[in-house]
Write an enzyme that holds these catalytic residues in place. Structure first.
Site, PDB file in Angstrom:
ATOM      1  N   GLU A 255      -5.617 -17.700 -23.842  1.00  0.00           N
ATOM      2  CA  GLU A 255      -4.981 -16.594 -23.112  1.00  0.00           C
ATOM      3  C   GLU A 255      -6.029 -15.741 -22.412  1.00  0.00           C
ATOM      4  OE1 GLU A 255      -2.586 -15.115 -21.920  1.00  0.00           O
ATOM      5  OE2 GLU A 255      -0.714 -15.726 -22.865  1.00  0.00           O
TER       6      GLU A 255
ATOM      7  N   ARG B  54       0.342  -7.295 -32.680  1.00  0.00           N
ATOM      8  CA  ARG B  54      -0.949  -7.584 -32.044  1.00  0.00           C
ATOM      9  C   ARG B  54      -0.772  -7.449 -30.538  1.00  0.00           C
ATOM     10  NH1 ARG B  54      -0.723 -12.248 -29.209  1.00  0.00           N
ATOM     11  NH2 ARG B  54       0.540 -14.016 -29.918  1.00  0.00           N
TER      12      ARG B  54
ATOM     13  N   ASN C  34      -0.965  -8.775 -26.599  1.00  0.00           N
ATOM     14  CA  ASN C  34      -0.663 -10.040 -25.940  1.00  0.00           C
ATOM     15  C   ASN C  34      -1.163  -9.962 -24.495  1.00  0.00           C
ATOM     16  OD1 ASN C  34       0.428 -12.691 -26.305  1.00  0.00           O
ATOM     17  ND2 ASN C  34       2.092 -12.152 -24.941  1.00  0.00           N
TER      18      ASN C  34
ATOM     19  N   ASP D   3       4.829 -12.617 -35.593  1.00  0.00           N
ATOM     20  CA  ASP D   3       5.708 -13.779 -35.660  1.00  0.00           C
ATOM     21  C   ASP D   3       6.780 -13.718 -34.584  1.00  0.00           C
ATOM     22  OD1 ASP D   3       4.439 -15.011 -37.926  1.00  0.00           O
ATOM     23  OD2 ASP D   3       5.381 -13.488 -39.204  1.00  0.00           O
TER      24      ASP D   3
ATOM     25  N   ASN E 209       4.904 -10.602 -21.268  1.00  0.00           N
ATOM     26  CA  ASN E 209       4.042 -11.513 -20.534  1.00  0.00           C
ATOM     27  C   ASN E 209       4.174 -11.224 -19.044  1.00  0.00           C
ATOM     28  OD1 ASN E 209       2.377 -13.475 -21.932  1.00  0.00           O
ATOM     29  ND2 ASN E 209       4.252 -14.315 -22.825  1.00  0.00           N
TER      30      ASN E 209
ATOM     31  N   ASP F 119       5.334 -17.288 -18.668  1.00  0.00           N
ATOM     32  CA  ASP F 119       4.229 -16.740 -19.465  1.00  0.00           C
ATOM     33  C   ASP F 119       3.349 -15.874 -18.567  1.00  0.00           C
ATOM     34  OD1 ASP F 119       2.048 -16.482 -21.419  1.00  0.00           O
ATOM     35  OD2 ASP F 119       2.951 -18.181 -22.433  1.00  0.00           O
TER      36      ASP F 119
END
Length: 295
Positions: A18, A102, A104, A122, A149, A200
């Protein structure tokens, strides 16, 4: 599908590649592998594999600050990394009091502020959000997302784009070009619900086309500023994650990918899983702006 010239840029396999960026001054590409806590450094004009730096935190995005430092978006905040020695210092915390989330996807706006997403570790529904960070001032823009995203900006900085991959709707929002803060409510740019794979990461070219990776469908898509899907380019990994323009002329896409969630049979059927690509799409891009530490 409109084929493009594709080659493997680096043969290392990323669990979840990423956050790529490119430094034209040194002709160097950077990207991360989130769960494996790795930072990749690849000098494009030199032979050999990427150099891999171990990180003490899970980072999801790399951005320039200046010729000595870069910004890493990580699981508990934004960090300043000194390139020469790899030293990290906390710039500002981000959901540091919530160990279940977290960072992204993220991008720097032309004004020098960064938009950064967070999500449940998760991918729990509704745990995610998108923040605007100017210097050390953190502003939450959008909440109740699952997998934020597709963060990108129009060339003039007046429009922002983002998607909740879980929902499948690419959205646009009017921005103040001087700050990167929204001046209106998000609108639907393209509705991908029911389509193969999930939208994404994204990058915008000099003409304003929004190039996105389609995770799970083995392709990149380009959307016009008017909200039409105008091109689809197949790529070898089935799970591409994020593009960025690279090369001295910014005329090709560096694309990360992942093997997260794939079983042994799926990995065997996808020989390039997790690898990082060069994709020549015939478009010229824009260099991502540097993050401004002082606002």
């Amino acid at each position: 599908m409109q084929p493009a010239r594709v080659r493997i840029l680096d043969t290392s396999r990323c669990h979840l590649g990423e956050g790529p960026s490119y430094d034209p001054a040194t002709d160097t590409a950077w990207w991360v592998d989130i769960p494996e806590r790795r930072l990749f450094e690849l000098r494009l004009g030199e032979a050999g594999p990427a150099r891999i730096h171990a990180l003490p935190v899970m980072a999801s995005d790399v951005a320039a600050i200046d010729d000595r430092r870069q910004l890493l978006s990580a699981e508990d905040g934004l960090y300043v990394r000194t390139i020469a020695d790899g030293g990290l210092s906390l710039c500002c915390p981000l959901e540091a009091d919530d160990p279940g989330t977290r960072s992204n996807d993220g991008r720097v706006h032309p004004a020098g502020a960064v938009w950064i997403g967070t999500m449940g570790r998760d991918a729990e529904p509704g745990r995610g959000a998108i923040y605007h960070v100017a210097g050390t001032r953190v502003t939450r823009l959008f909440a109740n997302l699952t997998i934020p995203n597709g963060i990108a900006f129009s060339p003039d900085g007046a429009t922002g784009y983002f998607v909740d991959t879980d929902e499948g709707v690419l959205r646009r929002v009017a921005l103040d070009p001087a700050t990167g803060l929204p001046t209106g409510e998000p609108e639907t740019h393209y509705d991908h619900r029911g389509g193969a794979g999930g939208i994404d990461g994204a990058a915008v070219d000099a003409e304003g086309l929004i190039w996105t990776a389609r995770f799970g469908a083995g392709c990149l898509d380009a959307y016009s500023p008017a909200g039409e899907r105008v091109r689809t380019v197949p790529v070898p990994p089935s799970r591409p994650t994020c593009p960025t323009f690279a090369g001295r002329a910014l005329d090709w896409l560096l694309v990360t990918s992942a093997y997260e969630g794939m079983d042994a049979a799926e990995r065997g059927a996808d020989p390039e899983h997790g690898r990082t690509l060069r994709v020549d799409v015939g478009a010229r891009g824009l260099l991502e702006p540097a993050f401004r530490l002082a606002d």
